[in-house]
Write a protein that holds these residues in place. Structure first.
Motif, PDB file in Angstrom:
ATOM      1  N   VAL A   1       0.876  -1.164  -0.295  1.00 13.46           N
ATOM      2  CA  VAL A   1      -0.085  -0.309  -0.082  1.00 13.46           C
ATOM      3  C   VAL A   1       0.959   1.424   0.035  1.00 13.46           C
ATOM      4  O   VAL A   1       2.002   1.108   0.648  1.00 13.46           O
ATOM      5  N   SER A   2       0.076   2.489  -0.885  1.00 13.45           N
ATOM      6  CA  SER A   2       1.408   3.493  -0.840  1.00 13.45           C
ATOM      7  C   SER A   2       1.139   3.994   0.907  1.00 13.45           C
ATOM      8  O   SER A   2       0.377   4.647   1.677  1.00 13.45           O
ATOM      9  N   ARG A   3       2.398   5.629   0.763  1.00 13.35           N
ATOM     10  CA  ARG A   3       2.757   6.105   1.626  1.00 13.35           C
ATOM     11  C   ARG A   3       2.271   7.077   1.907  1.00 13.35           C
ATOM     12  O   ARG A   3       3.331   7.432   0.143  1.00 13.35           O
ATOM     13  N   ASN A   4       2.847   8.205   2.115  1.00 14.47           N
ATOM     14  CA  ASN A   4       2.690   9.503   2.178  1.00 14.47           C
ATOM     15  C   ASN A   4       3.881  10.325   2.326  1.00 14.47           C
ATOM     16  O   ASN A   4       4.073  10.894   3.244  1.00 14.47           O
ATOM     17  N   THR A   5       5.358   9.842   1.356  1.00 12.26           N
ATOM     18  CA  THR A   5       6.228   9.634   2.265  1.00 12.26           C
ATOM     19  C   THR A   5       6.518  11.101   2.252  1.00 12.26           C
ATOM     20  O   THR A   5       6.864  11.382   2.673  1.00 12.26           O
ATOM     21  N   LEU A   6       6.004  12.028   0.651  1.00 12.18           N
ATOM     22  CA  LEU A   6       6.210  14.367   0.819  1.00 12.18           C
ATOM     23  C   LEU A   6       5.273  14.400   2.027  1.00 12.18           C
ATOM     24  O   LEU A   6       5.538  15.746   2.353  1.00 12.18           O
TER      25      LEU A   6
ATOM     26  N   GLU B   1      -3.850  16.033   1.904  1.00  8.93           N
ATOM     27  CA  GLU B   1      -5.007  15.745   1.706  1.00  8.93           C
ATOM     28  C   GLU B   1      -4.687  14.309   1.100  1.00  8.93           C
ATOM     29  O   GLU B   1      -5.246  13.148   0.778  1.00  8.93           O
ATOM     30  N   TYR B   2      -3.337  13.775   0.789  1.00  9.49           N
ATOM     31  CA  TYR B   2      -3.607  12.044  -0.114  1.00  9.49           C
ATOM     32  C   TYR B   2      -3.894  11.614   0.591  1.00  9.49           C
ATOM     33  O   TYR B   2      -4.219  10.406   0.009  1.00  9.49           O
TER      34      TYR B   2
ATOM     35  N   GLU C   1       3.338  12.428  -5.570  1.00  6.62           N
ATOM     36  CA  GLU C   1       4.488  11.115  -4.997  1.00  6.62           C
ATOM     37  C   GLU C   1       5.690  12.256  -5.075  1.00  6.62           C
ATOM     38  O   GLU C   1       6.143  11.637  -5.425  1.00  6.62           O
ATOM     39  N   GLY C   2       5.327  13.610  -6.421  1.00  3.78           N
ATOM     40  CA  GLY C   2       6.584  13.945  -6.434  1.00  3.78           C
ATOM     41  C   GLY C   2       7.763  13.528  -7.111  1.00  3.78           C
ATOM     42  O   GLY C   2       6.306  12.783  -8.277  1.00  3.78           O
ATOM     43  N   MET C   3       8.675  13.248  -7.604  1.00  2.00           N
ATOM     44  CA  MET C   3       9.861  12.971  -7.732  1.00  2.00           C
ATOM     45  C   MET C   3       9.415  11.205  -7.961  1.00  2.00           C
ATOM     46  O   MET C   3      10.007  10.789  -9.303  1.00  2.00           O
ATOM     47  N   ILE C   4       9.405  11.315  -6.551  1.00  2.00           N
ATOM     48  CA  ILE C   4       9.023   9.479  -6.722  1.00  2.00           C
ATOM     49  C   ILE C   4       8.362   8.673  -7.629  1.00  2.00           C
ATOM     50  O   ILE C   4       8.878   7.688  -8.235  1.00  2.00           O
ATOM     51  N   SER C   5       7.726   9.900  -7.432  1.00  2.00           N
ATOM     52  CA  SER C   5       6.155   8.696  -8.702  1.00  2.00           C
ATOM     53  C   SER C   5       7.091   9.056 -10.192  1.00  2.00           C
ATOM     54  O   SER C   5       6.654   7.725 -11.357  1.00  2.00           O
ATOM     55  N   LEU C   6       7.241  10.386 -10.702  1.00  2.00           N
ATOM     56  CA  LEU C   6       8.245  10.053 -11.857  1.00  2.00           C
ATOM     57  C   LEU C   6       9.307   9.860 -12.085  1.00  2.00           C
ATOM     58  O   LEU C   6       9.495   8.649 -13.063  1.00  2.00           O
TER      59      LEU C   6
ATOM     60  N   SER D   1      10.340  18.419 -11.343  1.00  2.85           N
ATOM     61  CA  SER D   1       9.326  17.726 -11.040  1.00  2.85           C
ATOM     62  C   SER D   1       8.578  17.117 -11.661  1.00  2.85           C
ATOM     63  O   SER D   1       8.663  17.523 -12.886  1.00  2.85           O
ATOM     64  N   VAL D   2       7.953  16.360 -11.342  1.00  3.19           N
ATOM     65  CA  VAL D   2       6.493  15.160 -11.678  1.00  3.19           C
ATOM     66  C   VAL D   2       5.654  16.489 -13.013  1.00  3.19           C
ATOM     67  O   VAL D   2       5.058  15.888 -13.404  1.00  3.19           O
ATOM     68  N   VAL D   3       5.435  17.986 -12.115  1.00  3.90           N
ATOM     69  CA  VAL D   3       4.058  18.950 -13.013  1.00  3.90           C
ATOM     70  C   VAL D   3       4.677  19.821 -12.087  1.00  3.90           C
ATOM     71  O   VAL D   3       4.998  20.347 -11.467  1.00  3.90           O
ATOM     72  N   SER D   4       4.114  20.872 -12.777  1.00  2.06           N
ATOM     73  CA  SER D   4       4.341  22.226 -13.029  1.00  2.06           C
ATOM     74  C   SER D   4       3.272  22.924 -11.835  1.00  2.06           C
ATOM     75  O   SER D   4       2.467  22.099 -11.395  1.00  2.06           O
ATOM     76  N   PRO D   5       4.444  23.877 -10.713  1.00  2.00           N
ATOM     77  CA  PRO D   5       3.384  24.021  -9.891  1.00  2.00           C
ATOM     78  C   PRO D   5       2.052  24.499  -9.655  1.00  2.00           C
ATOM     79  O   PRO D   5       1.247  24.354  -9.491  1.00  2.00           O
ATOM     80  N   GLU D   6       2.143  24.991 -11.192  1.00  2.00           N
ATOM     81  CA  GLU D   6       0.586  25.312 -12.138  1.00  2.00           C
ATOM     82  C   GLU D   6      -0.431  24.759 -12.560  1.00  2.00           C
ATOM     83  O   GLU D   6      -1.415  24.976 -11.904  1.00  2.00           O
TER      84      GLU D   6
END
Ligand code: ZN
Lengths: 289, 250
Positions: free
Chosen positions: A79-84, A88-89, A167-172, B169-174
């Motif tokens: 299951v996913s964790r809210n690492t960042l 609301e995640y 998940e920001g860059m972790i997901s990318l 970043s995975v997405v732009s802040p906008e």
């Protein structure tokens, strides 16, 4: 008997878990006609009146594509964790788990398709639009590693809005991680058949959706990297009607074949048979190749 | 400095672009053009030269400075042809056992009808898969903007460096603010949440080194140092380490 299968049973009927009306009919959003639920299932979730493709859940897909009771799930407990600590995640994950009755946006495991042993994954759009976070990336990576170790083909069904923002860059970077595993499986001689379904976009399109040896798609599925609204906005013009539709993407050279739902299992079974190791084929043909 | 200021700074005029770094780090740079399939995407500037006495293949995403230059370089947003040019030259580097240096500065891969129909997704997917198996050392540096998949495509490296005031970043802040709250004005809040600055990404273990800004000489030395270490590794060890580098994420 695998005990886990007993527990999975309830989930094998996800469409009745409040996602489709409990009534015995489904009203088609395309043509407005009513069809009995039993018939919709028989018809592979395609409207018998207008041919509209209804959204199919991952577990239903696996049931549809694989031989009866042949599926064994892998890594269901991840299951996913809210690492960042993204606001609301946690609540979103909880809601997604409740809504989808799944732990994450992809289901992985082993099964047989027309008698052929395969590793299979199917994404689920009911779980945060099938977005890819660390757990989705991890499960698919493990599946490709397992397939490479056991010299098995991989069959994958994609549906995704792309990388999971929360998940920001972790997901990318899951795109990088999965791509490397796909490549290793490929270098080991493994076959990877991917079936693109509506919609397959963003980071999933730009990684394992486009890395198959054989790329199949469902009729009309949206397949593309950028969101159509983003493009429309930046170009300030309306997009062609068939833009990013499977048929157009095939014409552009990026899909091998478009396969209707009622044929998918046979077509994939046939392709698997064509890729059986030579030794296995030898036996079938009495030593004549 | 607020994270969103970093994003705005990374987009602003007056920064060193990929070509600035190339000129200062690789004085004998010779540019090579074209993907051999369709065209030559000028958003990607690539070629060969020597970095601190070491022959390298360098691939940069260039934004341009003057309006004219920016149009030529498509504001640093590559089409599939750009990623295919990059890949062609990386394979060439592998053949001649030259290390690869990628200089990344892009708001993202180009979004347009042609880009889609020429396979933007496929081009990025190919780049990721091929770079994961490239039998030569690769160092990528995020110079300014590290915009999503278009930046990631050239970042499947043994070492990822970031200039201290760059973002990835995975997405732009906008877009993030728009998706979450239907309000692009809240981009600053979104930027904070996305963990997109160099120090934050280093803390998460996603990038390997934070480099000082406006210091191409120092950067060249740091890259050369890493390339020397990586070049001493066997192909198997190099590829295994690269696999592990991404395998442990998440
Ligand atoms: Zn209908």
């Amino acid at each position: 008997m695998d005990l886990r299968k007993l527990f999975l049973k309830a989930n094998n009927e996800p469409e009745t878990n409040g996602l489709l009306p409990r009534s015995r009919h489904i009203v088609c959003k395309g043509c407005g006609r009513k069809t009995p639920v039993a018939r919709v299932r028989r018809e592979f979730f395609v409207c018998p009146s207008c041919g509209r493709y209804y959204t199919m859940r991952a577990r239903r897909r696996i049931l549809m594509l694989t031989d009866k009771r042949s599926f064994t799930e892998h890594d269901r407990e991840l299951v996913s964790r809210n690492t960042l600590g993204f606001p609301e995640y946690d609540a979103k994950l909880l809601a997604a788990r409740e809504k989808s009755r799944e732990n994450e946006a992809v289901i992985c495991g082993t099964a047989r398709i027309e008698g052929h042993e395969v590793c299979i994954f199917a994404m689920d759009s009911y779980f945060m639009m099938g977005s890819m976070g660390a757990v989705v990336g991890e499960k698919i990576t493990r599946l490709f590693e397992y397939a490479a170790d056991h010299r098995m083909p991989v069959v994958g069904v994609t549906v995704s809005g792309g990388a999971r923002m929360q998940e920001g860059m972790i997901s990318l970077m899951q795109m990088s991680k999965v791509s490397a595993a796909v490549r290793r499986h490929s270098d080991a001689g493994g076959l990877y058949i991917v079936l693109l379904t509506d919609p397959t976009t963003g980071g999933v399109d730009a990684s394992f959706a486009m890395q198959g040896d054989i790329t199949l798609a469902e009729p009309g599925a949206r397949v593309g990297f950028a969101g159509p609204r983003v493009i429309e906005k930046s170009l300030n013009q309306a997009l062609p009607k068939d833009f990013q539709r499977a048929e157009r993407v095939l014409a552009c050279g990026f899909i091998d074949a478009i396969v209707p739902r009622n044929e998918q299992r046979t077509v994939i079974g046939k392709l698997l048979a064509l890729h059986e190791p030579v030794a296995a084929r030898k036996e079938d043909s009495d030593g004549r190749l | 400095m607020e994270d969103y200021d970093i994003v705005c700074g990374a987009r602003s005029d007056g920064r060193l672009t990929a070509c600035d770094y190339i000129t200062r780090m690789i004085p004998d740079f010779f540019e090579l053009h074209g993907d051999r399939l369709y065209g030559d995407d000028r958003a990607v500037v690539a070629g060969v030269g020597t970095l601190k006495g070491m022959p390298v293949t360098v691939i940069g995403i260039e934004k341009g400075k003057t309006t004219e230059e920016r149009i030529v370089h498509n504001f640093g947003s590559a089409h599939p042809e750009g990623y295919r040019k990059a890949l062609r030259l990386m394979k060439q580097a592998e053949k001649f056992r030259r290390p690869v240096l990628c200089l990344v500065d892009t708001a993202g891969a180009f979004c347009g009808i042609d880009a889609e129909e020429h396979g933007q997704g496929r081009a990025i997917a190919d780049s990721l898969a091929e770079m994961s198996a490239l039998k030569t050392p690769v160092v990528s540096v995020i110079l300014g903007e590290g915009g999503s998949g278009g930046a990631l495509a050239l970042s499947h490296a043994d070492r990822i460096f970031m200039i201290e005031d760059a973002y990835f970043s995975v997405v732009s802040p906008e877009s993030c603010a728009n998706i979450l709250w239907k309000d692009t004005a809240r981009a600053a809040e979104a930027a904070e949440m996305l963990c997109l600055t160099a120090p934050k990404l280093q803390k998460l273990g996603l990038i390997d080194r934070v480099c000082p800004k406006n210091a191409p000489e120092r950067l060249a030395a740091d890259i050369a140092g890493e390339l020397t270490v990586l070049s001493a590794m066997s192909d198997e060890a190099l590829l295994e380490a690269r696999y592990r580098r991404f395998r442990r994420i998440g």
